[in-house]
Motif scaffolding. Structure first.
Motif, PDB file in Angstrom:
ATOM      1  N   GLY A  24       0.794  -1.223   0.000  1.00  0.00           N
ATOM      2  CA  GLY A  24       0.000   0.000   0.000  1.00  0.00           C
ATOM      3  C   GLY A  24       0.826   1.272   0.000  1.00  0.00           C
ATOM      4  N   ASP A  25       1.863   1.328   0.817  1.00  0.00           N
ATOM      5  CA  ASP A  25       2.692   2.526   0.921  1.00  0.00           C
ATOM      6  C   ASP A  25       4.165   2.139   0.993  1.00  0.00           C
ATOM      7  OD1 ASP A  25       3.945   4.933   1.386  1.00  0.00           O
ATOM      8  OD2 ASP A  25       3.026   5.270   3.351  1.00  0.00           O
ATOM      9  N   PRO A  26       4.846   2.117  -0.149  1.00  0.00           N
ATOM     10  CA  PRO A  26       6.260   1.739  -0.136  1.00  0.00           C
ATOM     11  C   PRO A  26       7.155   2.741   0.601  1.00  0.00           C
ATOM     12  CG  PRO A  26       5.597   2.452  -2.335  1.00  0.00           C
ATOM     13  CD  PRO A  26       4.358   2.407  -1.497  1.00  0.00           C
ATOM     14  N   GLU A  27       6.622   3.928   0.877  1.00  0.00           N
ATOM     15  CA  GLU A  27       7.392   4.962   1.581  1.00  0.00           C
ATOM     16  C   GLU A  27       7.049   5.015   3.069  1.00  0.00           C
ATOM     17  OE1 GLU A  27       9.820   6.700   0.120  1.00  0.00           O
ATOM     18  OE2 GLU A  27       9.420   5.571  -1.722  1.00  0.00           O
ATOM     19  N   ILE A  28       6.545   3.947   3.624  1.00  0.00           N
ATOM     20  CA  ILE A  28       6.115   3.888   5.025  1.00  0.00           C
ATOM     21  C   ILE A  28       7.202   4.354   5.989  1.00  0.00           C
ATOM     22  CG2 ILE A  28       6.740   1.442   5.234  1.00  0.00           C
ATOM     23  CD1 ILE A  28       3.799   3.143   7.012  1.00  0.00           C
ATOM     24  N   GLY A  29       8.442   4.132   5.658  1.00  0.00           N
ATOM     25  CA  GLY A  29       9.543   4.536   6.532  1.00  0.00           C
ATOM     26  C   GLY A  29       9.547   6.027   6.838  1.00  0.00           C
ATOM     27  N   LYS A  30       9.115   6.844   5.883  1.00  0.00           N
ATOM     28  CA  LYS A  30       9.096   8.295   6.099  1.00  0.00           C
ATOM     29  C   LYS A  30       8.067   8.683   7.162  1.00  0.00           C
ATOM     30  CE  LYS A  30      10.695   9.374   1.456  1.00  0.00           C
ATOM     31  NZ  LYS A  30      10.350   9.948   0.146  1.00  0.00           N
ATOM     32  N   ALA A  31       6.877   8.110   7.081  1.00  0.00           N
ATOM     33  CA  ALA A  31       5.838   8.401   8.081  1.00  0.00           C
ATOM     34  C   ALA A  31       6.271   7.917   9.454  1.00  0.00           C
ATOM     35  CB  ALA A  31       4.516   7.750   7.677  1.00  0.00           C
ATOM     36  N   VAL A  32       6.876   6.751   9.497  1.00  0.00           N
ATOM     37  CA  VAL A  32       7.354   6.205  10.771  1.00  0.00           C
ATOM     38  C   VAL A  32       8.425   7.111  11.364  1.00  0.00           C
ATOM     39  CG1 VAL A  32       8.615   4.279  11.819  1.00  0.00           C
ATOM     40  CG2 VAL A  32       6.703   3.833  10.254  1.00  0.00           C
ATOM     41  N   GLN A  33       9.361   7.565  10.566  1.00  0.00           N
ATOM     42  CA  GLN A  33      10.422   8.430  11.084  1.00  0.00           C
ATOM     43  C   GLN A  33       9.855   9.747  11.614  1.00  0.00           C
ATOM     44  OE1 GLN A  33      13.830   7.401  11.364  1.00  0.00           O
ATOM     45  NE2 GLN A  33      13.705   9.108  12.795  1.00  0.00           N
ATOM     46  N   ARG A  34       8.805  10.279  10.973  1.00  0.00           N
ATOM     47  CA  ARG A  34       8.156  11.493  11.493  1.00  0.00           C
ATOM     48  C   ARG A  34       7.594  11.248  12.888  1.00  0.00           C
ATOM     49  NH1 ARG A  34       3.801  13.413   7.421  1.00  0.00           N
ATOM     50  NH2 ARG A  34       3.399  14.925   9.059  1.00  0.00           N
ATOM     51  N   LEU A  35       6.954  10.087  13.083  1.00  0.00           N
ATOM     52  CA  LEU A  35       6.430   9.750  14.410  1.00  0.00           C
ATOM     53  C   LEU A  35       7.551   9.569  15.420  1.00  0.00           C
ATOM     54  CD1 LEU A  35       3.553   7.221  13.656  1.00  0.00           C
ATOM     55  CD2 LEU A  35       3.344   9.604  14.401  1.00  0.00           C
ATOM     56  N   VAL A  36       8.624   8.926  15.001  1.00  0.00           N
ATOM     57  CA  VAL A  36       9.774   8.722  15.889  1.00  0.00           C
ATOM     58  C   VAL A  36      10.339  10.074  16.317  1.00  0.00           C
ATOM     59  CG1 VAL A  36      12.168   7.877  15.980  1.00  0.00           C
ATOM     60  CG2 VAL A  36      10.362   6.425  15.014  1.00  0.00           C
ATOM     61  N   ASP A  37      10.516  10.973  15.371  1.00  0.00           N
ATOM     62  CA  ASP A  37      11.057  12.300  15.698  1.00  0.00           C
ATOM     63  C   ASP A  37      10.145  13.038  16.676  1.00  0.00           C
ATOM     64  OD1 ASP A  37      13.179  11.749  13.973  1.00  0.00           O
ATOM     65  OD2 ASP A  37      12.345  12.939  12.320  1.00  0.00           O
ATOM     66  N   ALA A  38       8.834  12.969  16.452  1.00  0.00           N
ATOM     67  CA  ALA A  38       7.873  13.643  17.332  1.00  0.00           C
ATOM     68  C   ALA A  38       7.872  13.013  18.720  1.00  0.00           C
ATOM     69  CB  ALA A  38       6.475  13.603  16.725  1.00  0.00           C
ATOM     70  N   ALA A  39       7.947  11.688  18.795  1.00  0.00           N
ATOM     71  CA  ALA A  39       7.972  11.012  20.099  1.00  0.00           C
ATOM     72  C   ALA A  39       9.215  11.401  20.884  1.00  0.00           C
ATOM     73  CB  ALA A  39       7.910   9.496  19.909  1.00  0.00           C
ATOM     74  N   ARG A  40      10.340  11.420  20.225  1.00  0.00           N
ATOM     75  CA  ARG A  40      11.584  11.813  20.909  1.00  0.00           C
ATOM     76  C   ARG A  40      11.502  13.255  21.398  1.00  0.00           C
ATOM     77  NH1 ARG A  40      15.437   9.224  16.318  1.00  0.00           N
ATOM     78  NH2 ARG A  40      15.474   7.076  17.105  1.00  0.00           N
ATOM     79  N   ALA A  41      10.964  14.145  20.562  1.00  0.00           N
ATOM     80  CA  ALA A  41      10.841  15.552  20.954  1.00  0.00           C
ATOM     81  C   ALA A  41       9.943  15.713  22.171  1.00  0.00           C
ATOM     82  CB  ALA A  41      10.312  16.379  19.776  1.00  0.00           C
ATOM     83  N   ALA A  42       8.948  14.836  22.305  1.00  0.00           N
ATOM     84  CA  ALA A  42       8.026  14.893  23.444  1.00  0.00           C
ATOM     85  C   ALA A  42       8.565  14.160  24.674  1.00  0.00           C
ATOM     86  CB  ALA A  42       6.686  14.287  23.037  1.00  0.00           C
ATOM     87  N   GLY A  43       9.706  13.509  24.529  1.00  0.00           N
ATOM     88  CA  GLY A  43      10.282  12.757  25.642  1.00  0.00           C
ATOM     89  C   GLY A  43       9.653  11.390  25.840  1.00  0.00           C
ATOM     90  N   ASP A  44       8.962  10.886  24.813  1.00  0.00           N
ATOM     91  CA  ASP A  44       8.318   9.574  24.900  1.00  0.00           C
ATOM     92  C   ASP A  44       9.321   8.465  24.592  1.00  0.00           C
ATOM     93  OD1 ASP A  44       5.977  10.958  25.348  1.00  0.00           O
ATOM     94  OD2 ASP A  44       5.222  10.711  23.302  1.00  0.00           O
ATOM     95  N   LEU A  45       9.058   7.304  25.134  1.00  0.00           N
ATOM     96  CA  LEU A  45       9.858   6.132  24.843  1.00  0.00           C
ATOM     97  C   LEU A  45       9.575   5.671  23.422  1.00  0.00           C
ATOM     98  CD1 LEU A  45      11.703   3.812  25.991  1.00  0.00           C
ATOM     99  CD2 LEU A  45       9.566   2.623  26.564  1.00  0.00           C
TER     100      LEU A  45
END
Length: 194
Positions: A24-45
């Motif tokens: 469905g989305d061969p570029e899924i890694g980009k969306a995941v990395q956006r979430l990872v960056d946001a989680a880290r910025a919020a101090g989430d595990l």
């Protein structure tokens, strides 16, 4: 910290299979990395999950060299990595222990496959009492063959079969099944503000 982003099976094992041609989305890694960056910025595990099938001889066999995160995903050394052998990320791992140690009560889930490992983890997480957020557009999956379809269909034959459940229908069904029961459905933009 009481929140964790759990990244499920975003691994090279999928990209080396012929079925990747119809994902469905061969570029899924980009969306995941956006979430990872946001989680880290919020101090989430951030917890990373890989799927392994030892001794299978397929791309999920650790001996294949493909049971590793997508090239370009940025896992930090202090971020837990668990390897599972079941559909959900809890049953065959120490994920619950990791979450308990970090006092996590809220889970945000993303990864591959929408209706399999990610949905199953959402259901188990909900049953275990976690407040689960399912980020649909940070998941991806494949068309699903009809139960009577031959097992050896090529990806192109799978897509051409009128009985095949297309990716958008799989995702929609997953959202209907989870929303209000096991998880809250959100988008990457809603969680990252962009």
């Amino acid at each position: 910290m009481n929140r964790a982003l759990v990244v499920i099976d975003v691994q090279e094992s999928f990209r080396v299979r012929p079925s990747w041609r119809v994902v469905g989305d061969p570029e899924i890694g980009k969306a995941v990395q956006r979430l990872v960056d946001a989680a880290r910025a919020a101090g989430d595990l951030v917890v990373w999950v890989l799927h392994a099938e030892p001794g299978s001889g397929n791309p999920f066999d650790p001996a294949s060299g493909h049971v590793r995160l997508f090239d370009g995903l940025d896992r930090r050394p202090d971020e837990p990595l668990v390897t599972k052998t079941s559909r959900n990320a809890f049953t065959t791992t120490n994920l619950q222990q990791v979450l308990t140690t970090h006092r996590v009560r809220e889970l945000t889930l993303c990864g591959i496959q929408t209706e399999q490992c990610v949905e199953t983890t959402a259901r188990v997480g909900g049953d275990l009492g976690y407040d689960v957020t399912f980020v649909t557009d940070a998941t991806t999956t494949f068309p699903i063959a009809h139960r009577d379809a031959p097992a050896d269909l090529t990806p192109e034959q799978l897509v051409a079969d009128p009985r095949t459940l297309p990716v958008d229908a799989v995702v929609s069904r997953t959202e209907y099944a989870l929303a209000g029961r096991f998880a809250t459905i959100r988008t990457v933009a809603e969680l990252t503000g962009s």
